[in-house]
Write an enzyme that holds these catalytic residues in place. Structure first.
Site, PDB file in Angstrom:
ATOM      1  CE  LYS A 123      -4.477   0.912   0.064  1.00  0.00           C
ATOM      2  NZ  LYS A 123      -5.738   0.249  -0.036  1.00  0.00           N
ATOM      3  CG  ASP A 163      -7.218   3.365  -0.750  1.00  0.00           C
ATOM      4  OD1 ASP A 163      -7.771   2.116  -0.823  1.00  0.00           O
ATOM      5  OD2 ASP A 163      -7.553   4.307   0.066  1.00  0.00           O
TER       6      ASP A 163
HETATM    7  P1  NDP Z   1     -12.889   7.757  -3.003  1.00  0.00           P
HETATM    8  O1  NDP Z   1     -11.807   8.996  -2.508  1.00  0.00           O
HETATM    9  O2  NDP Z   1     -13.476   7.726  -4.137  1.00  0.00           O
HETATM   10  O3  NDP Z   1     -14.378   8.067  -1.833  1.00  0.00           O
HETATM   11  C1  NDP Z   1     -13.986   8.114  -0.642  1.00  0.00           C
HETATM   12  C2  NDP Z   1     -15.453   8.678   0.128  1.00  0.00           C
HETATM   13  O4  NDP Z   1     -15.323   8.749   1.459  1.00  0.00           O
HETATM   14  C3  NDP Z   1     -15.655  10.153  -0.171  1.00  0.00           C
HETATM   15  O5  NDP Z   1     -16.973  10.540  -0.183  1.00  0.00           O
HETATM   16  C4  NDP Z   1     -15.073  10.732   0.878  1.00  0.00           C
HETATM   17  O6  NDP Z   1     -15.677  12.281   1.139  1.00  0.00           O
HETATM   18  C5  NDP Z   1     -15.454   9.998   2.151  1.00  0.00           C
HETATM   19  N1  NDP Z   1     -14.315   9.967   3.272  1.00  0.00           N
HETATM   20  C6  NDP Z   1     -13.054   9.891   2.964  1.00  0.00           C
HETATM   21  N2  NDP Z   1     -12.403  10.144   4.189  1.00  0.00           N
HETATM   22  C7  NDP Z   1     -13.617  10.403   4.951  1.00  0.00           C
HETATM   23  C8  NDP Z   1     -13.623  10.625   6.213  1.00  0.00           C
HETATM   24  N3  NDP Z   1     -12.369  10.711   7.202  1.00  0.00           N
HETATM   25  N4  NDP Z   1     -14.718  10.715   7.077  1.00  0.00           N
HETATM   26  C9  NDP Z   1     -15.703  10.643   6.116  1.00  0.00           C
HETATM   27  N5  NDP Z   1     -15.987  10.465   4.902  1.00  0.00           N
HETATM   28  C10 NDP Z   1     -14.622  10.209   4.518  1.00  0.00           C
HETATM   29  O7  NDP Z   1     -12.299   6.432  -2.380  1.00  0.00           O
HETATM   30  P2  NDP Z   1     -12.962   5.091  -2.506  1.00  0.00           P
HETATM   31  O8  NDP Z   1     -14.386   5.107  -2.372  1.00  0.00           O
HETATM   32  O9  NDP Z   1     -12.040   4.226  -3.482  1.00  0.00           O
HETATM   33  O10 NDP Z   1     -12.460   4.531  -1.062  1.00  0.00           O
HETATM   34  C11 NDP Z   1     -13.486   4.343   0.017  1.00  0.00           C
HETATM   35  C12 NDP Z   1     -13.026   3.342   1.019  1.00  0.00           C
HETATM   36  O11 NDP Z   1     -12.996   2.117   0.268  1.00  0.00           O
HETATM   37  C13 NDP Z   1     -11.484   3.403   1.593  1.00  0.00           C
HETATM   38  O12 NDP Z   1     -11.736   2.861   2.885  1.00  0.00           O
HETATM   39  C14 NDP Z   1     -10.930   2.417   0.740  1.00  0.00           C
HETATM   40  O13 NDP Z   1      -9.676   2.255   1.273  1.00  0.00           O
HETATM   41  C15 NDP Z   1     -11.902   1.391   0.371  1.00  0.00           C
HETATM   42  N6  NDP Z   1     -11.625   0.453  -0.760  1.00  0.00           N
HETATM   43  C16 NDP Z   1     -11.264   1.176  -2.064  1.00  0.00           C
HETATM   44  C17 NDP Z   1     -11.084   0.162  -3.066  1.00  0.00           C
HETATM   45  C18 NDP Z   1     -11.089   0.975  -4.456  1.00  0.00           C
HETATM   46  O14 NDP Z   1     -11.038   0.109  -5.410  1.00  0.00           O
HETATM   47  N7  NDP Z   1     -11.219   2.155  -4.526  1.00  0.00           N
HETATM   48  C19 NDP Z   1     -11.007  -1.156  -2.940  1.00  0.00           C
HETATM   49  C20 NDP Z   1     -11.174  -1.689  -1.489  1.00  0.00           C
HETATM   50  C21 NDP Z   1     -11.382  -0.718  -0.480  1.00  0.00           C
HETATM   51  P3  NDP Z   1     -15.124  13.540   0.867  1.00  0.00           P
HETATM   52  O15 NDP Z   1     -14.946  13.675  -0.472  1.00  0.00           O
HETATM   53  O16 NDP Z   1     -15.456  14.472   1.493  1.00  0.00           O
HETATM   54  O17 NDP Z   1     -13.508  13.283   1.241  1.00  0.00           O
HETATM   55  O1  2IT Z   2      -8.117  -1.530  -0.683  1.00  0.00           O
HETATM   56  C1  2IT Z   2      -8.125  -2.054  -1.996  1.00  0.00           C
HETATM   57  O2  2IT Z   2      -8.236  -3.204  -1.968  1.00  0.00           O
HETATM   58  C2  2IT Z   2      -7.880  -1.233  -3.052  1.00  0.00           C
HETATM   59  N1  2IT Z   2      -7.856  -0.049  -2.845  1.00  0.00           N
HETATM   60  C3  2IT Z   2      -7.714  -1.667  -4.216  1.00  0.00           C
HETATM   61  C4  2IT Z   2      -6.203  -2.088  -4.788  1.00  0.00           C
HETATM   62  C5  2IT Z   2      -5.910  -2.456  -6.012  1.00  0.00           C
HETATM   63  O3  2IT Z   2      -4.570  -2.710  -6.274  1.00  0.00           O
HETATM   64  O4  2IT Z   2      -6.820  -2.621  -6.945  1.00  0.00           O
END
Ligand code: NDP
Ligand code: 2IT
Length: 443
Positions: A123, A163
């Site tokens: 990561k 992420d």
């Molecule tokens: P994005 O940046 O696309 O979206 C994040 C969302 O979460 C936004 O709406 C953001 O709001 C909100 N957010 C972020 N930080 C906070 C906080 N401290 N408190 C409240 N809301 C918050 O990220 P993703 O959708 O990609 O990721 C969301 C979660 O999913 C994370 O935990 C990530 O690690 C996990 N994840 C992502 C994967 C992926 O493929 N993208 C895969 C597996 C897990 P704002 O815009 O106001 O910051």
């Molecule tokens: O938390 C996760 O699994 C991710 N942000 C996706 C990682 C990836 O390599 O696609």
């Protein structure tokens, strides 16, 4: 024995509560596996598993639109490569520090193992805040970040992806810089654009995969997603596509949020509006009520868990559901909680769900669809071919998410905790990595 290892982890990694939290849960789950396998103890598997193979910290200088020099701190933790190249996302958020990257990297080892694909765990990220930055500023930051990262990664070494704060735009800038520095067109990043090596379904994969996993949970619980009320926190990549799949399957998504506040739309969220605001205009979710005047907006994030729902999908960030929020969800009759974010429920919250027999899908298992389709993107890049949407989506559902569900369920049963997918996912993910580390000697 696991207690002593945990004490050592805390001593070696002071001031990193998120990392401690992630390690403690895994150690508790795998303790019975270690009892059954003295050879793992003898080979120091767990002592090695909790210590990253490599941690890279670097300066990221860039020039903002006013001509002022800015300096951020960049990270890449290459945690474990026993079953494949390091694989995991990059997070750009002001809260990023080494403890966050370590917790994410550690969980990624077991998550990637669960997918059944050949991917190790890693990561990275930086304490850069993309909010309010121009495209030019984001590009200059990404170019500077890759200027250093490029020397540490490669398609068979370490393959970063998105992420929080890293989506298609950032992957584009990062990829361009890597290609320039290395003079190579390879699958070194995933989440690429469809015209230059990206995979269909990668954008949707985490959210869709989450719902495919949820469907398996609901099947065992004797419930139907059709007609269910859903709350999906966050409004980023994971939340949007989880909500989209829920709607396609006939559920009503009534609430979403961002870090400033949450929306309640009793008629069901209009996702087209959310997508326009968040994916295109990069605005705040608050603006939604201008388009849908009957919806309500409330400042603050945790209030979203007071909304009555059948299914809760924490899709924003770590520790967003605490004990109190979990109790409120249970009082309001929640049937299932599936974690799209990484570690969104505190340990106390998880206890509340398990005690009250709420079907609970832990992040490592439930959100593995994103990295799994990243693995499929790597496979397509190696083949120099692109798969159809239908083929990739079916692989995600049947080949990956259903397989993960079955493995976690089976391991939980084998170790005397039927229905506890937290324990099951940790054990199933751990066993493959442990076998590989054992076979490869003390390195
Ligand atoms: P994005 O940046 O696309 O979206 C994040 C969302 O979460 C936004 O709406 C953001 O709001 C909100 N957010 C972020 N930080 C906070 C906080 N401290 N408190 C409240 N809301 C918050 O990220 P993703 O959708 O990609 O990721 C969301 C979660 O999913 C994370 O935990 C990530 O690690 C996990 N994840 C992502 C994967 C992926 O493929 N993208 C895969 C597996 C897990 P704002 O815009 O106001 O910051
Ligand atoms: O938390 C996760 O699994 C991710 N942000 C996706 C990682 C990836 O390599 O696609």
């Amino acid at each position: 024995m696991v207690k002593a290892i945990f004490e050592q982890v805390k001593k070696r990694n002071p001031g990193e509560p998120e990392f401690h939290q992630a390690v403690e849960e895994v150690l508790e789950s795998i303790a019975p596996v270690l009892e059954k396998h003295p050879e793992y103890k003898a080979a120091g598997i767990v002592e090695r598993l909790v210590e990253p193979e490599r941690q890279i910290l670097f300066r990221v200088p860039w020039v903002d639109d006013k001509g002022v020099v800015q300096v951020n701190r960049g990270f890449r933790v290459e945690f474990n490569s026993a079953i494949g190249p390091y694989k995991g996302g990059l997070r750009l958020h002001p809260s990023v520090y080494i403890g966050i990257i370590k917790f994410l990297g550690f969980e990624q080892i077991l998550k990637n193992s669960l997918t059944g694909l050949a991917m190790g765990g890693g990561k990275g990220g930086a304490d850069f805040d993309p909010k309010g930055k121009s495209d030019g500023e984001v590009m200059r930051f990404c170019q500077s970040f890759m200027g250093e990262l490029a020397r540490h990664i490669g398609p068979d070494t370490d393959v970063p992806a998105g992420d929080i704060g890293v989506g298609g735009r950032e992957i584009g800038y990062l990829y361009g810089m890597y290609r320039k520095i290395r003079n190579e067109f390879t699958g070194v990043l995933t989440g690429k654009g469809l015209d230059w090596g990206g995979s269909l379904v990668r954008t949707e994969a985490t959210g869709y995969g989450l719902v495919y996993f949820l469907l398996q949970m609901l099947k065992d619980a004797g419930k139907d997603i059709k007609g269910a009320t859903v709350v999906s926190s966050g409004s980023g990549n994971v939340s949007i596509y989880a909500a989209q799949k829920c709607q396609q399957l006939g559920a009503k998504v009534v609430a979403m949020s961002d870090s400033a506040g949450y929306l309640y739309d009793k008629d069901g969220i209009d996702l087209k509006v959310v997508q326009q605001l968040k994916e295109v205009e990069r605005k705040r979710i608050k603006e939604y009520i201008k388009h849908r005047p009957d919806a309500k907006y409330q400042e603050g994030c945790s209030g979203i868990w007071t909304i009555k729902c059948d299914i809760a999908l924490p899709n924003a960030t770590q520790n967003e559901i605490n004990k109190k929020s979990a109790e409120t969800l249970v009082e309001n009759g929640v049937w299932a909680v599936a974690e799209g974010a990484n570690m969104p429920s505190t340990p106390d919250a998880i206890k509340v769900f398990l005690k009250n027999k709420v079907a609970f899908g832990p992040a490592k298992a439930a959100n593995a669809g994103g990295v799994a389709v990243s693995g499929l993107e790597m496979a397509q890049n190696s083949q120099r071919l692109s798969w159809s949407f239908e083929k990739t989506d079916k692989y995600l559902d049947e080949g990956i998410m259903q397989h993960i569900y079955r493995s976690a369920k089976k391991s939980a049963e084998e170790y005397g905790q039927p229905g506890n997918l937290v324990v099951g996912a940790n054990i199933a993910g751990f066993e493959k990595v442990a076998r590989a580390m054992l076979a490869q000697g003390i390195i």
